[in-house]
Motif scaffolding. Sequence first.
Motif, PDB file in Angstrom:
ATOM      1  N   UNK A 163      65.617  38.882 -19.207  1.00 30.51           N
ATOM      2  CA  UNK A 163      65.072  38.532 -20.568  1.00 30.51           C
ATOM      3  C   UNK A 163      65.031  36.961 -20.457  1.00 30.51           C
ATOM      4  N   UNK A 164      63.769  36.561 -20.062  1.00 25.56           N
ATOM      5  CA  UNK A 164      63.846  35.117 -19.539  1.00 25.56           C
ATOM      6  C   UNK A 164      63.998  34.111 -20.853  1.00 25.56           C
ATOM      7  N   UNK A 165      63.316  34.521 -21.799  1.00 24.88           N
ATOM      8  CA  UNK A 165      63.626  33.654 -23.275  1.00 24.88           C
ATOM      9  C   UNK A 165      64.955  33.530 -23.574  1.00 24.88           C
ATOM     10  N   UNK A 166      65.287  34.746 -23.840  1.00 25.49           N
ATOM     11  CA  UNK A 166      66.798  34.603 -24.183  1.00 25.49           C
ATOM     12  C   UNK A 166      67.580  33.966 -23.250  1.00 25.49           C
ATOM     13  N   UNK A 167      67.758  34.418 -22.215  1.00 23.88           N
ATOM     14  CA  UNK A 167      68.691  33.629 -21.065  1.00 23.88           C
ATOM     15  C   UNK A 167      68.389  32.249 -21.009  1.00 23.88           C
ATOM     16  N   UNK A 168      66.912  31.730 -21.064  1.00 18.73           N
ATOM     17  CA  UNK A 168      66.762  30.383 -21.014  1.00 18.73           C
ATOM     18  C   UNK A 168      67.271  29.777 -22.223  1.00 18.73           C
ATOM     19  N   UNK A 169      67.114  30.280 -23.462  1.00 20.65           N
ATOM     20  CA  UNK A 169      67.844  29.662 -24.638  1.00 20.65           C
ATOM     21  C   UNK A 169      69.404  29.627 -24.587  1.00 20.65           C
TER      22      UNK A 169
END
Length: 288
Positions: free
Chosen positions: A71-77
């Motif tokens: 979950x790129x967006x979640x993990x990046x955030x």
Amino acid sequence: MSRIRTAIFPVAGLGTRFLPATKAVPKEMLPVVDKPLIQYAVDEALAAGIETMVFVTGRGKNAIEDYFDIAYELEDTLHSRAKHDILATLEGTRLAPGNVAFVRQQEPLGLGHAVWCARHFIENSPFAVLLADELLWNPESPCLKQMAETQERKGGNVIAVLEVPHEHTNRYGIVSPGTIEGAVTEVRGLVEKPKPADAPSRLAAVGRYILQPEIMALLGTQEKGAGGEIQLTDAMAKLIGVQPFHAQTFVGQRHDCGDKAGYVQANISLALERADLGPVIREYLKTV
């Protein structure tokens, strides 16, 4: 003897007993405390040395595929906000690239049919089958690990069993037992959902199987059994006497999360084991 490297997870069921929740959420994604049911099954497979996970899905099950993706967006955030403790909770949800596959069961033709749908992924080797709504809980010695150790000693096929009340034998596949060595019982026959008066024992199959690849040819005949469905139990019964076949009595807690009461009990039981939740839940239970 070939090591078991592949596990099949039949997750195409409609989950009608948990409607309306399962109208939009796959039953395998229902959480027990803070992890979905399917995560517990995958963790169990990983603990037994399984490398490749094959999910047999159906329509409306895309959430399972998304869950095991990055979950790129979640993990990046989370990373940018230095929420490393929360980020760490996602570790088990990321399976190794190339070690996960999804295949569709287009029609609900039974558990045996679901397993057969994954036939091209087993590479003529023994494989495991795990039913996610059976939460078999023993973190120190997970059920599939217990079974794999027995399979290494005995060879052939191994199923997980537990003793059930005599009056409940008509809910399960029941073992006709042979020689018993501790927690391991020779299987001389399997009967699908016998009436209590006809049950050969109280040893019931509880959703974990280690099977030889020859079962796929038997399932491929598409022979229908109880309920007009292609039953895994019927195909397994044909291997008895042809290959070694044993039942491993599971040592641990069983939570039937396909049942509403069992699902609620699983949440309570696992929450009580948690250092962060146990004291609060224990105090609350004293008040009800």
